[in-house]
Design an enzyme around this catalytic site. Structure first.
Site, PDB file in Angstrom:
ATOM      1  N   LYS A  65     -11.400  -7.300   7.119  1.00  0.00           N
ATOM      2  CA  LYS A  65     -10.745  -6.365   8.030  1.00  0.00           C
ATOM      3  C   LYS A  65     -11.620  -5.143   8.258  1.00  0.00           C
ATOM      4  O   LYS A  65     -12.115  -4.586   7.287  1.00  0.00           O
ATOM      5  CB  LYS A  65      -9.409  -5.939   7.415  1.00  0.00           C
ATOM      6  CG  LYS A  65      -8.666  -4.902   8.205  1.00  0.00           C
ATOM      7  CD  LYS A  65      -7.505  -4.412   7.404  1.00  0.00           C
ATOM      8  CE  LYS A  65      -6.876  -3.249   8.151  1.00  0.00           C
ATOM      9  NZ  LYS A  65      -5.878  -2.564   7.414  1.00  0.00           N
ATOM     10  N   CYS A 123       0.868  -1.181   0.000  1.00  0.00           N
ATOM     11  CA  CYS A 123       0.000   0.000   0.000  1.00  0.00           C
ATOM     12  C   CYS A 123       0.902   1.227   0.000  1.00  0.00           C
ATOM     13  O   CYS A 123       2.065   1.142   0.398  1.00  0.00           O
ATOM     14  CB  CYS A 123      -0.878   0.005   1.242  1.00  0.00           C
ATOM     15  SG  CYS A 123      -2.183   1.253   1.170  1.00  0.00           S
ATOM     16  N   LYS A 153     -12.149  -4.833   2.968  1.00  0.00           N
ATOM     17  CA  LYS A 153     -11.520  -3.907   3.901  1.00  0.00           C
ATOM     18  C   LYS A 153     -12.404  -2.673   4.032  1.00  0.00           C
ATOM     19  O   LYS A 153     -12.665  -1.976   3.051  1.00  0.00           O
ATOM     20  CB  LYS A 153     -10.126  -3.511   3.412  1.00  0.00           C
ATOM     21  CG  LYS A 153      -9.467  -2.481   4.323  1.00  0.00           C
ATOM     22  CD  LYS A 153      -8.027  -2.195   3.936  1.00  0.00           C
ATOM     23  CE  LYS A 153      -7.460  -1.082   4.803  1.00  0.00           C
ATOM     24  NZ  LYS A 153      -6.065  -0.791   4.522  1.00  0.00           N
ATOM     25  N   ARG A 168      -2.633   4.350  12.429  1.00  0.00           N
ATOM     26  CA  ARG A 168      -2.225   5.542  11.670  1.00  0.00           C
ATOM     27  C   ARG A 168      -1.230   6.370  12.459  1.00  0.00           C
ATOM     28  O   ARG A 168      -0.393   7.056  11.876  1.00  0.00           O
ATOM     29  CB  ARG A 168      -3.453   6.333  11.228  1.00  0.00           C
ATOM     30  CG  ARG A 168      -4.214   5.532  10.170  1.00  0.00           C
ATOM     31  CD  ARG A 168      -5.434   6.233   9.646  1.00  0.00           C
ATOM     32  NE  ARG A 168      -6.182   5.327   8.759  1.00  0.00           N
ATOM     33  CZ  ARG A 168      -7.393   5.562   8.309  1.00  0.00           C
ATOM     34  NH1 ARG A 168      -8.017   6.688   8.641  1.00  0.00           N
ATOM     35  NH2 ARG A 168      -7.991   4.695   7.509  1.00  0.00           N
TER      36      ARG A 168
HETATM   37  C1  PBG Z   1      -2.659   0.443   4.957  1.00  0.00           C
HETATM   38  C2  PBG Z   1      -3.143  -0.291   6.137  1.00  0.00           C
HETATM   39  C3  PBG Z   1      -3.884   0.158   7.232  1.00  0.00           C
HETATM   40  C4  PBG Z   1      -3.986  -0.916   8.112  1.00  0.00           C
HETATM   41  C5  PBG Z   1      -3.348  -1.994   7.508  1.00  0.00           C
HETATM   42  N1  PBG Z   1      -2.854  -1.599   6.289  1.00  0.00           N
HETATM   43  C6  PBG Z   1      -4.405   1.511   7.553  1.00  0.00           C
HETATM   44  C7  PBG Z   1      -5.477   2.119   6.778  1.00  0.00           C
HETATM   45  O1  PBG Z   1      -6.023   1.567   5.841  1.00  0.00           O
HETATM   46  O2  PBG Z   1      -5.739   3.277   7.095  1.00  0.00           O
HETATM   47  C8  PBG Z   1      -4.636  -0.882   9.461  1.00  0.00           C
HETATM   48  C9  PBG Z   1      -4.187  -1.933  10.416  1.00  0.00           C
HETATM   49  C10 PBG Z   1      -4.560  -1.718  11.831  1.00  0.00           C
HETATM   50  O3  PBG Z   1      -5.352  -0.818  12.183  1.00  0.00           O
HETATM   51  O4  PBG Z   1      -4.055  -2.475  12.669  1.00  0.00           O
HETATM   52  N2  PBG Z   1      -3.606   0.882   4.063  1.00  0.00           N
END
Ligand code: PBG
Length: 323
Positions: free
Chosen positions: A248, A120, A195, A205
């Site tokens: 997720k 990502c 997701k 974050r």
């Molecule tokens: C990256 C990503 C995120 C998480 C995993 N990969 C953050 C988001 O999408 O803002 C969150 C994982 C967590 O909260 O433990 N996109």
């Protein structure tokens, strides 16, 4: 037969009986442990909103991974915090990027450990969004090109599995093709398929310094109200070549995990995300709940809902308790 012939309490009367009829159990081999890697040496800084979790430099990460692999945890998932961020997140596909360095070290120093890399751009972009920004929105198709570069770069470093979390349309197919064309047809893809745009990512974050600098992620992550759409996302990822599908977050989406389990026959992963971890830690620190007990109960519920794989910051604590 009903009461008084049938008495369900009979089978609950001793631990021997209870253990005999137990339908679900957690095993250390169910777990993937997420870790945050930073540049530098001997760095181990605690993430304030995630007590017990750290940002680590590669040397510390290797030691940590040795320990948890010896405890029986088969896999880790890496998130990188780069030195520089820019509009296109170019450090994400630099062969000397922080995750690439970590992958190389882990594959030589902790052989056997399955190293999964999250794919990502949000940790690498200065605007904090998961792709290329155009007209105040993430441009889907231009982002695909960067995601494939990042994936191939991880593959060259020796990654065990690729986990795209960006939620762009068509990314699984693009990544599968790029991996295959570069001689990595054996590297599996675990797709973050369903997701959701979730408030439960808050602590992550902070950990990864990846909060969007404007707007939010609702134009690419899913609406928490939707269940049918999750099945469409999963179906598409399977058609595009996903080997494992993911839901997720986990705990507010147990219904989605169960539906996915009933409708598809691929292995299902669930991500027990940062907010789910931090809430248990905060309540336990206040003495309001028994932290270990609530941890095991919530992880068990994820397994019972149908997850085969659980990605969780609790992994080492669970491994210690299961011993
Ligand atoms: C990256 C990503 C995120 C998480 C995993 N990969 C953050 C988001 O999408 O803002 C969150 C994982 C967590 O909260 O433990 N996109």
């Amino acid at each position: 037969m009903s009461f008084p012939i049938t008495r369900l309490r009979r089978l609950r009367s001793t631990e021997a009986l209870r253990s005999m009829i137990r339908e679900t159990s957690l095993s250390v081999s169910d777990f993937v442990y997420p870790l945050f890697v930073v540049h530098g040496n001997k760095v181990k800084e605690e993430i304030k909103s995630m007590p017990g979790q750290y940002r680590m430099s590669v040397d510390v990460l290797v030691e940590e991974c040795r320990k948890i692999y010896d405890m029986g945890i088969p896999s880790v998932m890496l998130f990188g915090i780069p030195e520089y961020k820019d509009a296109l997140g170019t450090e994400s596909y630099s062969d000397n990027g922080i995750v690439q360095q970590a992958i190389r070290e882990l594959s030589s120093k902790v052989p056997g450990l399955l190293v999964v890399a999250d794919v990502c751009l949000c940790e690498y972009t200065d605007h904090g969004h998961c792709g290329v920004i155009e007209h105040n929105d993430v441009n889907n198709d231009k982002t695909l090109d960067l995601l494939t570069k990042q994936s191939v770069s991880y593959a060259k470093a020796g990654v065990g599995m690729i986990a795209p979390s960006d939620m762009m349309d068509g990314r699984v197919e693009a990544i599968r093709q790029a991996l295959d064309n570069n001689g990595f047809s054996n590297i599996p893809i675990m797709a973050y398929s369903a997701k959701y745009a979730s408030g439960f990512y808050g602590p992550f974050r902070e950990a990864a310094d990846s909060a969007p600098q404007f707007g939010d992620r609702r134009s690419y992550q899913m609406d928490p109200a939707n269940s049918n759409e999750a099945m469409r996302e999963i179906e598409l990822d399977i058609v595009e070549g996903a080997d494992i599908i993911m839901v997720k977050p986990a705990l507010s989406y147990l219904d989605i995990i169960r539906r996915a389990k009933d409708e598809f026959n691929l292995p299902i992963a669930a991500y027990n995300v940062s907010g789910e971890y931090s809430m248990v830690k905060a309540a336990a620190a206040n003495g309001w709940i028994d932290g270990d007990r609530v941890m095991m109960e919530s992880l068990l519920s994820i397994k019972r809902a149908g997850a085969d794989i659980i990605i969780s910051y609790f992994a080492p604590e669970v491994a210690a308790l299961l011993k």
